[in-house]
Design a protein around this motif. Sequence first.
Motif, short mmCIF file in Angstrom:
data_model
loop_
_atom_site.label_atom_id
_atom_site.label_comp_id
_atom_site.label_asym_id
_atom_site.label_seq_id
_atom_site.Cartn_x
_atom_site.Cartn_y
_atom_site.Cartn_z
N PRO A 128 0.81 -1.23 0.00
CA PRO A 128 0.00 0.00 0.00
C PRO A 128 0.84 1.27 0.00
CG PRO A 128 -0.07 -1.09 2.15
CD PRO A 128 0.59 -2.04 1.21
N VAL A 129 2.03 1.20 0.63
CA VAL A 129 2.97 2.31 0.63
C VAL A 129 4.35 1.72 0.44
CG1 VAL A 129 3.96 4.20 1.97
CG2 VAL A 129 1.53 3.67 2.20
N LYS A 130 5.19 2.40 -0.37
CA LYS A 130 6.55 1.93 -0.61
C LYS A 130 7.53 2.82 0.17
CE LYS A 130 4.96 -0.95 -3.74
NZ LYS A 130 5.09 -0.81 -5.19
N ASN A 131 8.22 2.22 1.13
CA ASN A 131 9.31 2.89 1.82
C ASN A 131 10.23 1.81 2.37
OD1 ASN A 131 8.27 2.09 4.45
ND2 ASN A 131 6.77 3.75 4.24
N CYS A 132 11.32 2.20 3.00
CA CYS A 132 12.29 1.21 3.46
C CYS A 132 11.70 0.27 4.51
CB CYS A 132 13.53 1.91 4.01
SG CYS A 132 14.57 2.67 2.74
N TRP A 133 10.74 0.76 5.29
CA TRP A 133 10.09 -0.10 6.29
C TRP A 133 9.27 -1.19 5.62
CZ3 TRP A 133 9.08 0.82 11.85
CH2 TRP A 133 9.97 1.74 12.40
N THR A 134 8.37 -0.80 4.73
CA THR A 134 7.47 -1.79 4.12
C THR A 134 8.24 -2.75 3.21
OG1 THR A 134 6.95 -0.27 2.30
CG2 THR A 134 5.51 -0.22 4.22
N ILE A 135 9.26 -2.24 2.54
CA ILE A 135 10.06 -3.10 1.67
C ILE A 135 10.87 -4.10 2.49
CG2 ILE A 135 11.99 -3.11 0.03
CD1 ILE A 135 10.86 -0.48 -1.11
N ALA A 136 11.40 -3.65 3.63
CA ALA A 136 12.14 -4.56 4.50
C ALA A 136 11.22 -5.64 5.07
CB ALA A 136 12.79 -3.77 5.63
N GLU A 137 10.01 -5.26 5.44
CA GLU A 137 9.06 -6.25 5.96
C GLU A 137 8.71 -7.26 4.87
OE1 GLU A 137 4.71 -6.54 8.20
OE2 GLU A 137 5.46 -4.60 7.47
N HIS A 138 8.50 -6.78 3.65
CA HIS A 138 8.19 -7.68 2.53
C HIS A 138 9.34 -8.66 2.29
CE1 HIS A 138 8.11 -8.83 -1.78
NE2 HIS A 138 6.81 -8.91 -1.57
N ALA A 139 10.57 -8.20 2.47
CA ALA A 139 11.74 -9.05 2.23
C ALA A 139 11.98 -10.04 3.37
CB ALA A 139 12.98 -8.19 2.04
N GLY A 140 11.28 -9.86 4.52
CA GLY A 140 11.50 -10.74 5.66
C GLY A 140 12.65 -10.33 6.53
N ASP A 141 13.15 -9.09 6.38
CA ASP A 141 14.23 -8.60 7.24
C ASP A 141 13.70 -8.38 8.65
OD1 ASP A 141 15.77 -8.62 5.00
OD2 ASP A 141 15.93 -6.44 4.78
N LYS A 177 4.56 5.93 -10.51
CA LYS A 177 4.06 6.57 -9.29
C LYS A 177 2.97 5.74 -8.63
CE LYS A 177 5.33 11.36 -10.21
NZ LYS A 177 4.90 12.77 -10.18
N THR A 178 2.07 5.17 -9.41
CA THR A 178 0.97 4.41 -8.81
C THR A 178 1.38 2.99 -8.45
OG1 THR A 178 0.18 3.72 -11.02
CG2 THR A 178 -0.77 5.74 -10.09
#
Length: 431
Positions: free
Chosen positions: A48-61, A334-335
């Motif tokens: 829903p939002v792209k930032n270092c937090w959400t991307i890290a969570e998606h990666a399983g970090d 962007k979307t």
Amino acid sequence: MAAAYRVDARRWSELFETLMDTIETRFVRPEPRRRVRDFVAGLLAPLPVKNCWTIAEHAGDAGPGGMQDLIGRASWDDALVRADVRDFVAARLGHPDGILVIDETGDLKKGTHTVGVQRQYSGTAGKIENCQLAVHLSYASPFGHTLVDVALYLPRSWTEDPARRLEAGVPDTVGFATKPQLARRLVASAVAGGLPCRWVAGDEAYGSDPNLATALRGLRIGYVLAVACSHRVPTGLGTYRTDQIATGLPRHAWQRISGGSGAKGQRYYDWAFITLPLAADQHAGHHWLLIRRNRTTGELAFYRCWSPERVALRQLVTVAGRRWSIEESFQATKTGLGLDQHQHRRWKAWHRWTTLVIAAHAFLAAAAAVSTASPDGLIDITVNELRRLFHALILDPARRNTDVIAWSIFRRRHQDSAKISHYARQALTEP
């Protein structure tokens, strides 16, 4: 139908691995080398939002620190990664009649500390706003289109303020440059890098700059650049405004030609072009004024055109019509890929985030180009649809409940720490 998707998914996976294997060679240490792959995968994910937090969570970090380090502190050169992306695009979408499209886009911002931000006109907002502006270079060919390079516009309020430059990490070598000057650098870099192209297209912001047109002629690249109705051109009968020339054209001078296919059909306009022999210079070649007329409203648009050799009106119309491909790229990035969702204030981090978004978009464009032809009743697969399928079929990680719970604990612990800090700060000034 599902079988066709499975076949394409394997090809998409191979393309993704090829691009990421190339990019990873720009990283010396194994940690950022692994994380850049996970980062691009996160950009492709339906978060829903792209930032270092959400991307890290998606990666399983275990936390966002690794992704933040990749964008802000790790040692790698974003310009070299964009060169790798350009080579990838040349190999998959390259065509001798390729078109380079230049345009800028704005990201609305609050505050004054994000690099390049000031109150300035944003075409995205359609008015003067507090925003960043960046000039992008897109590549369009019969096989598809994608963003390939970028340059952040740095206003004089930044280039002439040493304190702001230092705080945002702007390199000492970066000085003020207009948007057309940035576009010249992007085009020259693409040509020097071997990206096959024959044309450049751009809007009035670039057509109004004679130095850009001169530079393109020096590179022997044809162009179709929009100009204002007040733009003056030399004709055999004297120098006139473009709108004056349009008024005097006879009815038979107009031809109805499609500017390209759209979602609702062909985009037909009435077109006319006038040869400008008095515009010739040391670069020789052929100059034209191209005029577009809306069939419904009668609204006119004007373009200055040049080519080393004579071309037909239909060729110029095709180039003018392809300029809109960069708007589609802006919308897709962007979307779907978070181009404008970065939360970084500094020069290096902004360029790195944008570079990885460009890499993700180039992959999608290349993957769409190799997809099998759709059966009757289906449109060909789009970049946005391919992103959804690629994530579902290839990237979607086998999530564990423990990962979800661990991130919930991490967020709540961080929020508790922030709450304590806010209350302690307030206690210093409030009774």
